[in-house]
Design an enzyme around this catalytic site. Structure first.
Site, PDB file in Angstrom:
ATOM      1  N   ASP A  11     -47.741 -10.902  10.489  1.00 53.72           N
ATOM      2  CA  ASP A  11     -46.674 -11.750  11.019  1.00 53.72           C
ATOM      3  C   ASP A  11     -46.372 -11.367  12.455  1.00 53.72           C
ATOM      4  O   ASP A  11     -45.911 -10.253  12.732  1.00 53.72           O
ATOM      5  CB  ASP A  11     -45.410 -11.592  10.173  1.00 53.72           C
ATOM      6  CG  ASP A  11     -45.540 -12.253   8.809  1.00 53.72           C
ATOM      7  OD1 ASP A  11     -45.842 -13.451   8.774  1.00 53.72           O
ATOM      8  OD2 ASP A  11     -45.339 -11.567   7.790  1.00 53.72           O
ATOM      9  N   ASP A  23     -45.606 -18.774   1.924  1.00 58.15           N
ATOM     10  CA  ASP A  23     -45.024 -17.520   2.415  1.00 58.15           C
ATOM     11  C   ASP A  23     -43.506 -17.608   2.338  1.00 58.15           C
ATOM     12  O   ASP A  23     -42.909 -18.520   2.914  1.00 58.15           O
ATOM     13  CB  ASP A  23     -45.457 -17.297   3.869  1.00 58.15           C
ATOM     14  CG  ASP A  23     -44.983 -15.971   4.452  1.00 58.15           C
ATOM     15  OD1 ASP A  23     -44.286 -15.209   3.749  1.00 58.15           O
ATOM     16  OD2 ASP A  23     -45.307 -15.698   5.622  1.00 58.15           O
TER      17      ASP A  23
END
Length: 221
Positions: A36, A177
């Site tokens: 991320d 996610d």
């Protein structure tokens, strides 16, 4: 649909020993290593730059799945490609980009292109880009922070996008996610997802627990 793949988010790893954590999730059965990237503008937090990706790349041969939560991804795709990303995923909502041109650039670098939408963005935003997508990522929390609760109202969007993928006739991963655990994993798989990003659900306990945590997400514990 393709087999279910688990993509542990290293945002939840122990950053003081990140290389060892990547090795551990690789050995535990991770399919992708999810990275991320946040720039402090598109989302409030700052996280992982290309130098960190390059430093952990030797610790796993698994696919590096890099999610760019940044305002100007086009300025950074080459750096992440050189650092070792295999899939580079960009937001339709990022203001400082032509999403289609960015996707084309990612593919010109020999990488797979992912396209992501936030919870408030409709599935229709993906339609003009489906021909370039190798992966679609549906956020089931607002991007930028770990530990948020799963947004069940996104399940219909996952179903819609699975139908859109089927309509292309192409092999496109559908990744989810946000708030993924053993319970919500079943819901998103039933809706059509085949790649699950999980942070705390994988990085709970010690490294010896990671394989069990991954199997719980798959429903095989």
């Amino acid at each position: 649909m393709s087999k279910i793949k688990i993509a542990p988010s290293i945002l939840s790893a122990d950053f003081s020993r990140l290389g060892e954590e990547v090795k551990a999730i690789d050995a535990a059965g991770a399919d992708y290593i999810h990275v991320d990237v946040m720039d402090g503008h598109f989302v409030p937090n700052l996280t992982i730059g290309p130098v960190v990706v390059k430093s952990i790349r030797p610790h796993s041969k698994k696919i590096f799945d890099v999610h760019l939560m940044i305002e100007n991804p086009d300025a950074f795709v080459e750096a992440y490609a050189k650092a070792g990303a295999d899939i580079i995923t960009v937001h339709t909502e990022a203001r400082q980009q032509d999403v289609r041109a960015t996707c084309q650039r990612i593919k010109s670098l020999g990488k797979k292109c992912g396209i992501v939408i936030k919870p408030k963005t409709p599935a229709s935003a993906l339609a003009p880009l489906m021909d370039l997508a190798d992966l679609i990522l549906i956020m089931t929390v607002e991007p930028g922070f770990g530990g948020q609760s799963f947004m069940a109202d996104q399940l219909e969007k996952i179903k819609t996008v699975r139908d859109m993928i089927a309509g292309t006739g192409r092999d496109i991963d559908l990744e989810v996610d946000g708030g993924i655990n053993a319970q919500t994993a079943k819901q998103v798989i039933a809706a059509g997802a085949n790649v699950l990003v999980a942070g705390s659900a994988v990085f709970t306990g010690d490294a010896k627990d990671y394989a069990k945590n991954i199997q719980e997400l798959l429903g095989n514990a």
